[in-house]
Design an enzyme around this catalytic site. Structure first.
Site, PDB file in Angstrom:
ATOM      1  N   TYR A  17       0.838  -1.189   0.000  1.00 28.99           N
ATOM      2  CA  TYR A  17       0.000   0.000   0.000  1.00 28.99           C
ATOM      3  C   TYR A  17       0.881   1.250   0.000  1.00 28.99           C
ATOM      4  CZ  TYR A  17      -3.211   3.599   1.724  1.00 28.99           C
ATOM      5  OH  TYR A  17      -3.933   4.754   1.881  1.00 28.99           O
ATOM      6  N   TYR A  50      -9.296  15.722   3.840  1.00 29.99           N
ATOM      7  CA  TYR A  50      -9.971  15.480   2.567  1.00 29.99           C
ATOM      8  C   TYR A  50     -11.349  16.116   2.655  1.00 29.99           C
ATOM      9  CZ  TYR A  50      -6.523  11.899   1.284  1.00 29.99           C
ATOM     10  OH  TYR A  50      -5.375  11.238   0.965  1.00 29.99           O
ATOM     11  N   HIS A  73       1.306  13.047  -5.042  1.00 28.54           N
ATOM     12  CA  HIS A  73       0.675  12.024  -4.200  1.00 28.54           C
ATOM     13  C   HIS A  73       1.507  10.742  -4.180  1.00 28.54           C
ATOM     14  CE1 HIS A  73      -3.237  11.815  -1.987  1.00 28.54           C
ATOM     15  NE2 HIS A  73      -2.906  10.541  -1.911  1.00 28.54           N
ATOM     16  N   GLN A  93      -4.360  16.678   8.262  1.00 23.88           N
ATOM     17  CA  GLN A  93      -4.628  16.691   6.815  1.00 23.88           C
ATOM     18  C   GLN A  93      -6.088  16.407   6.569  1.00 23.88           C
ATOM     19  OE1 GLN A  93      -5.347  13.501   5.175  1.00 23.88           O
ATOM     20  NE2 GLN A  93      -5.844  14.542   3.278  1.00 23.88           N
TER      21      GLN A  93
END
Length: 410
Positions: free
Chosen positions: A25, A130, A276, A128
């Site tokens: 991952y 989203y 990213h 952070q």
């Protein structure tokens, strides 16, 4: 066990100690993984300029990031599923960062919650965010970050739609999760990891538990998350966040000069040049090749941070030479955490600190704040295409060529 001397040592140890699905991952990228490879290759291809017979007996790595004093130009990047790399992994990371005097950023998609981490450390950390379809929920996350006295909000811009990561699907690390015979057997061979995670504070997304619809069921929660990435996000949402967040605002995921100009116009305290980790748009330019053009365009208006392949002190030095104030490490942090927990994170920070210190000395620099493109060799960068043009322009001090090369790179 042989001494741990590099981030790669920690990577290999993590690969042995944690399940393959969890390791990959962090370790792998999207689609054909060209961008994740470019992040490392383009950093490696930049050459440093060795200098001699300069008094470097007194050196300093201290600087500031978004106005915050730090002992070195490094922060721990926000990473999802961190608590699955080691029991209470987010707390381990925050504690190691606090002890080292550098920032730690907690992800929205963390295992330990904002409140869990706040209760475990004495210093404020970054959060952070989203921005999901459910704006009310996004606002509640901001309010919780304010209540936890987080010192900066890092708003991720580049995940409106999720890029496909083939290895996650093959490994069963999909949404909703899929248990396969292979990953079940793999977990069975990692009993120390399994017991640690089993007895950790949480085993699902802590910031969403009890707050998001269906959070009592991992499958239902995962399905909700999958539907929450919002392709309608726009700069208006950044303005909305700026209005409800009273502290430092950092915009993460900028790779294009035009986007950087818009980002700087929002009044953000810093911009993170990032793709990213090569996990979104495959075929995008490396972060390091995008960095000089963005610095040239907006570096006098906002602070520029760098994220994308940092695995050594030399990588940090190269990013600083191209105009970054500091770097974020994500994969390196997760390798260290999976390898040795909090002690591993401390080790990774120490490795990068030592390499940066020595590399500064060997390039004739005594203060990290004075690092500039003079530490880069003027020829033979080894970069190809647009990245080579950017590096050549930086090394020879030709701003016009740099801007032109940056535009072609973007």
């Amino acid at each position: 066990m042989e001494p741990i001397t590099t981030i790669q040592d920690l990577r290999l140890l993590a690969k042995r100690r944690i399940p393959r699905a969890i390791f990959e991952y962090a370790d792998r990228g999207s689609y054909d993984e060209r961008t994740i490879a470019a992040n490392r290759a383009d950093l490696a291809a930049l050459k440093l300029r060795q200098r001699v017979m300069i008094d470097v007996s007194q050196r300093s790595l201290a600087t500031t990031i978004a106005g915050e004093p730090v002992t070195m130009p490094l922060a721990i990047a926000p990473t999802g599923l961190t608590g699955l790399y080691h029991r209470d992994g987010e707390i381990c990371g925050a504690r190691a960062a606090q002890a080292a005097g550098i920032p730690f950023c907690l992800s929205t998609m963390s295992i330990c919650s904002i409140e869990d981490v706040a209760a475990a450390v004495a210093k404020p950390f970054w959060f952070q965010l989203y921005v999901m379809r459910d704006r009310g929920f996004a606002q509640s996350l901001v309010e919780r970050a304010i209540a936890a006295k987080c010192s900066a909000l890092v708003l991720t811009l580049d995940l409106q739609i999720q890029g496909q990561r083939h290895r996650d699907i093959k490994n069963g690390l999909s949404i909703p999760p899929r248990l396969t015979l292979a990953n079940a057997l793999d977990i069975a061979t990692k009993p120390a990891w399994a017991m640690g995670v089993l007895f950790g504070k949480r085993r699902t997304f802590g910031n969403l538990a009890g707050r998001a619809p269906g959070s009592d069921s991992l499958t239902t929660l995962s399905q909700w998350i999958a539907g929450q990435f919002d392709p309608s996000l726009s700069w208006r949402d950044v303005e909305w966040i700026r209005n409800i967040w009273p502290g430092k605002l950092i915009l993460k995921g900028v790779l294009d000069v035009e986007d950087a100009k818009i980002a700087a116009g929002t009044g953000a305290d810093a911009i993170v040049v990032s793709n990213h980790g090569g996990r979104q748009l495959d075929g995008a330019v490396s972060s390091i090749s995008a960095l000089p053009g963005i610095v040239e365009a907006v570096g006098d208006r906002t602070e520029i941070l760098f994220d994308g392949g940092v695995q050594s002190g030399q990588d940090v030095l190269k990013a600083l030479a191209l105009g970054a104030r500091a770097c974020l490490m994500g994969k390196s942090f997760l390798y260290a955490l999976g390898a040795m927990g909090e002690a591993g994170v401390t080790k990774a920070i120490d490795i990068i600190r030592g390499e940066l210190d020595v590399s500064m000395a060997l390039t004739g620099v005594t203060d990290v704040k004075s690092v500039d493109r003079n530490v880069l060799a003027q020829s033979g960068t080894g970069l190809s295409g647009a990245a080579a043009s950017v590096a050549a322009a930086v090394a020879t001090g030709q701003p016009g060529a740099q801007a032109s090369a940056a535009a072609s790179a973007a």
